[in-house]
Motif scaffolding. Structure first.
Motif, PDB file in Angstrom:
ATOM      1  N   UNK A 248      -0.046  -6.505 -10.122  1.00 48.11           N
ATOM      2  CA  UNK A 248      -1.383  -6.834 -10.614  1.00 48.11           C
ATOM      3  C   UNK A 248      -1.869  -5.809 -11.627  1.00 48.11           C
ATOM      4  N   UNK A 249      -1.370  -4.560 -11.534  1.00 48.85           N
ATOM      5  CA  UNK A 249      -1.908  -3.514 -12.414  1.00 48.85           C
ATOM      6  C   UNK A 249      -0.964  -2.316 -12.492  1.00 48.85           C
ATOM      7  N   UNK A 250      -1.021  -1.636 -13.624  1.00 51.00           N
ATOM      8  CA  UNK A 250      -0.388  -0.324 -13.765  1.00 51.00           C
ATOM      9  C   UNK A 250      -1.465   0.742 -13.921  1.00 51.00           C
ATOM     10  N   UNK A 251      -1.179   1.953 -13.481  1.00 48.94           N
ATOM     11  CA  UNK A 251      -1.899   3.139 -13.947  1.00 48.94           C
ATOM     12  C   UNK A 251      -0.832   4.156 -14.316  1.00 48.94           C
ATOM     13  N   UNK A 252      -1.222   5.219 -14.987  1.00 50.13           N
ATOM     14  CA  UNK A 252      -0.245   6.256 -15.311  1.00 50.13           C
ATOM     15  C   UNK A 252      -0.934   7.600 -15.295  1.00 50.13           C
TER      16      UNK A 252
ATOM     17  N   UNK B 119      -1.610  -7.193  -5.783  1.00 51.72           N
ATOM     18  CA  UNK B 119      -3.019  -7.471  -5.478  1.00 51.72           C
ATOM     19  C   UNK B 119      -3.387  -6.914  -4.106  1.00 51.72           C
ATOM     20  N   UNK B 120      -2.432  -7.009  -3.158  1.00 56.71           N
ATOM     21  CA  UNK B 120      -2.727  -6.484  -1.807  1.00 56.71           C
ATOM     22  C   UNK B 120      -2.907  -4.957  -1.865  1.00 56.71           C
ATOM     23  N   UNK B 121      -2.091  -4.290  -2.674  1.00 60.89           N
ATOM     24  CA  UNK B 121      -2.240  -2.829  -2.805  1.00 60.89           C
ATOM     25  C   UNK B 121      -3.636  -2.478  -3.324  1.00 60.89           C
ATOM     26  N   UNK B 122      -4.097  -3.253  -4.304  1.00 57.16           N
ATOM     27  CA  UNK B 122      -5.425  -2.975  -4.870  1.00 57.16           C
ATOM     28  C   UNK B 122      -6.518  -3.230  -3.833  1.00 57.16           C
ATOM     29  N   UNK B 123      -6.355  -4.321  -3.078  1.00 57.67           N
ATOM     30  CA  UNK B 123      -7.353  -4.620  -2.033  1.00 57.67           C
ATOM     31  C   UNK B 123      -7.394  -3.497  -0.988  1.00 57.67           C
ATOM     32  N   UNK B 124      -6.218  -3.022  -0.610  1.00 57.18           N
ATOM     33  CA  UNK B 124      -6.170  -1.972   0.428  1.00 57.18           C
ATOM     34  C   UNK B 124      -6.721  -0.648  -0.087  1.00 57.18           C
TER      35      UNK B 124
ATOM     36  N   UNK C 196       2.986  -2.073  -1.119  1.00 54.83           N
ATOM     37  CA  UNK C 196       4.061  -3.017  -1.440  1.00 54.83           C
ATOM     38  C   UNK C 196       4.818  -2.656  -2.720  1.00 54.83           C
ATOM     39  N   UNK C 197       4.068  -2.358  -3.801  1.00 57.03           N
ATOM     40  CA  UNK C 197       4.733  -2.198  -5.097  1.00 57.03           C
ATOM     41  C   UNK C 197       5.484  -0.871  -5.185  1.00 57.03           C
ATOM     42  N   UNK C 198       4.825   0.199  -4.741  1.00 60.83           N
ATOM     43  CA  UNK C 198       5.444   1.512  -4.891  1.00 60.83           C
ATOM     44  C   UNK C 198       5.242   2.336  -3.612  1.00 60.83           C
ATOM     45  N   UNK C 199       5.903   1.917  -2.527  1.00 62.70           N
ATOM     46  CA  UNK C 199       5.770   2.719  -1.308  1.00 62.70           C
ATOM     47  C   UNK C 199       6.502   4.045  -1.481  1.00 62.70           C
ATOM     48  N   UNK C 200       5.992   5.092  -0.857  1.00 63.19           N
ATOM     49  CA  UNK C 200       6.635   6.401  -0.986  1.00 63.19           C
ATOM     50  C   UNK C 200       6.922   6.972   0.396  1.00 63.19           C
ATOM     51  N   UNK C 201       8.112   7.488   0.543  1.00 59.64           N
ATOM     52  CA  UNK C 201       8.521   8.072   1.820  1.00 59.64           C
ATOM     53  C   UNK C 201       8.451   9.586   1.707  1.00 59.64           C
ATOM     54  N   UNK C 202       7.669  10.200   2.582  1.00 61.64           N
ATOM     55  CA  UNK C 202       7.569  11.674   2.637  1.00 61.64           C
ATOM     56  C   UNK C 202       7.384  12.264   1.224  1.00 61.64           C
ATOM     57  N   UNK C 203       6.327  11.813   0.579  1.00 60.38           N
ATOM     58  CA  UNK C 203       6.053  12.250  -0.796  1.00 60.38           C
ATOM     59  C   UNK C 203       5.447  13.665  -0.780  1.00 60.38           C
ATOM     60  N   UNK C 204       6.078  14.570  -1.490  1.00 62.58           N
ATOM     61  CA  UNK C 204       5.611  15.966  -1.509  1.00 62.58           C
ATOM     62  C   UNK C 204       4.531  16.115  -2.569  1.00 62.58           C
TER      63      UNK C 204
END
Ligand code: DLL
Length: 434
Positions: free
Chosen positions: A87-91, A106-111, A292-300
């Motif tokens: 639904x969207x990018x940011x940078x 869209x779900x990521x944005x809603x959450x 959903x789009x960019x899940x991160x595991x143990x992000x430092x």
């Protein structure tokens, strides 16, 4: 009686929250293994299969994710969904090289909006409020993040973005802004600009609270903001990789609530990479449980903070972190001594004659590092007696030496002469790297 956005989730018993986190962690690991070639490869290299993760405690078996991984896979190599689902990018603007790109379904944005709606509600923002969003709109997540969070809860948004400060003050006054969201350094500039326009935020506007973040700010700066503007200053935290601004303090103001149903917090010793006990300072590591789009595991994340696990007086059971004291990679080393810009801010703002703005300048003098701090004085503290100014310089360098254990050159500069910031402020100029 405190107000909750989602009482069932926000006050759920800790044991149930942990159960939910365990379940979501398991699902997440399978999801990224199936949908992200990056994570599949990383897990395979580490010899990890999704079935190895059965409980919350198994998280330590998983490898870390670094900002460098996002750079290496630029622009979308870590995404788990095709473009058609985005639904969207940011940078985020990289100081060197390419920016890091983040994406949302869209779900990521809603959450994301829901996380902030919980936070805004926890300090009493409601449908009658007008929230002026003075974070930058655009690729930066601050503006649109605060905007959607505020709209979600039904407050009225005034989307001024950053800049054009006199116009911001005019609109703030005319439309009756009750809450503001911007960087703490930009708010200082607003207070100053309003004063020049003959407007007192305390007496002539309806602003009663602000959500300040996107850069480190000390408790001393919070006190100055509150004293000079008469508003309540709340901390708001997040990073673009996790979505953007996500978490705030509640009205108890004893830590930032991290929504545990969506994010898993670890605080690690940066050297040993082992967890530090609750309450001790370490590096923040976050796993996204529902993205959903960019899940991160143990992000430092690299931000330094403490985890507080005991439930808050507000009744919310989710973990909290203390104010970010700095980033581990913001630390400057001067003659072998570690210095954080936040320490300098705390020392300076405790001295009443010192104004709100300073700049650290690092140079190399032959083989030796030299640290100079340019400091604006309070307008009322200026004296044309040389001896007064010398005494003040001595007082400031003594206070800095006491805390930093380092000789610092102090230069007092005229009020208004240091740069003002409309977004994230720059507090250090390091000429040693040139
Ligand atoms: O700054 C997101 C944000 C926007 C947060 C508006 C709060 C309000 P980035 O540009 O990716 O995202 O920068 C994230 O900024 O890792 C911290 O080092 C710093 N930071 C953010 N909030 C705070 C805070 C946004 N409340 C980086 N206190 C983070 C201290 C903060 N540092």
């Amino acid at each position: 009686m405190p107000e909750y956005w989602d009482p069932e989730i926000e006050t759920m018993p800790v044991a149930d929250l942990k159960k939910l986190q365990g379940k979501r962690l398991k699902e997440l690991v399978s999801y990224v293994y199936e949908n992200s070639p990056f994570y599949k490869k990383r897990f395979d290299e580490c010899g990890i299969r999704p079935e190895d993760i059965q409980t919350l405690e198994d998280i330590t078996k998983l490898p870390f994710t670094l900002k460098q991984d996002l750079r290496d896979t630029y622009p979308t190599g870590m995404f788990c969904v095709p473009n058609s689902r985005l639904a969207r990018f940011h940078a985020s603007s990289g100081t060197t090289g390419k920016p890091t790109v983040v994406g949302y379904t869209q779900k990521d944005i809603d959450e994301w909006a829901e996380s902030l709606a919980r936070g805004f509600t926890s300090v009493g923002v409601g449908k009658d409020d007008i929230l002026q969003v003075s974070y930058g709109y655009g690729l930066f997540t601050g503006g649109l993040g605060a905007h959607y969070g505020s709209e979600k809860l039904g407050a009225t948004v005034l989307p001024t973005s950053s800049g054009n400060t006199e116009r911001q003050i005019e609109l703030m006054t005319d439309l009756g802004t009750t809450a503001i969201a911007c960087t703490p350094s930009y708010f200082l500039f607003m207070i100053e600009t309003a004063r020049k326009m003959g407007i007192s935020i305390k007496d002539d506007t309806k602003v009663k609270m602000g959500f300040f973040g996107a850069e480190p700010w000390s408790t001393e700066l919070k006190k100055r903001i509150e004293d000079e503007s008469g508003i309540k200053a709340y901390d708001i935290y997040g990073t673009s990789e996790l979505s953007g601004p996500l978490f705030t303090e509640c009205s108890e103001q004893c830590g930032i609530h991290i929504w545990g149903d969506k994010f898993l917090v670890e605080i690690l010793d940066p050297e040993t990479e082992e967890p530090v006990p609750d309450g001790e300072i370490g590096e923040l590591v976050i796993t996204t449980l529902t993205k959903e789009a960019l899940p991160l595991i143990r992000y430092r994340v690299k931000d330094l903070t403490r985890k507080l696990s005991e439930p808050c007086k507000c009744g919310r059971t989710h973990p909290r972190i203390t104010r970010i004291s700095g980033r581990s990679d913001d630390m400057i080393i001067v003659r072998g001594i570690n210095v954080f810009p936040g320490q300098v801010e705390s020392v300076l703002l405790n001295i009443p004659e010192v104004g709100n703005h300073f700049m650290i300048i690092l140079d190399r003098d032959g083989p030796l590092d030299n640290m100079k701090v340019q400091i604006e004085m309070n307008e009322s503290a200026f004296s044309d007696r040389m001896s007064d100014m010398m005494a003040l310089k001595k007082k400031i360098s003594g206070a800095l030496r006491h805390v930093l254990n380092l000789a610092v050159e102090v230069e007092l500069v005229e009020h208004g002469s240091l740069p003002r910031s409309e977004g994230k402020s720059k507090k250090v100029i390091d000429n040693r790297k040139m």
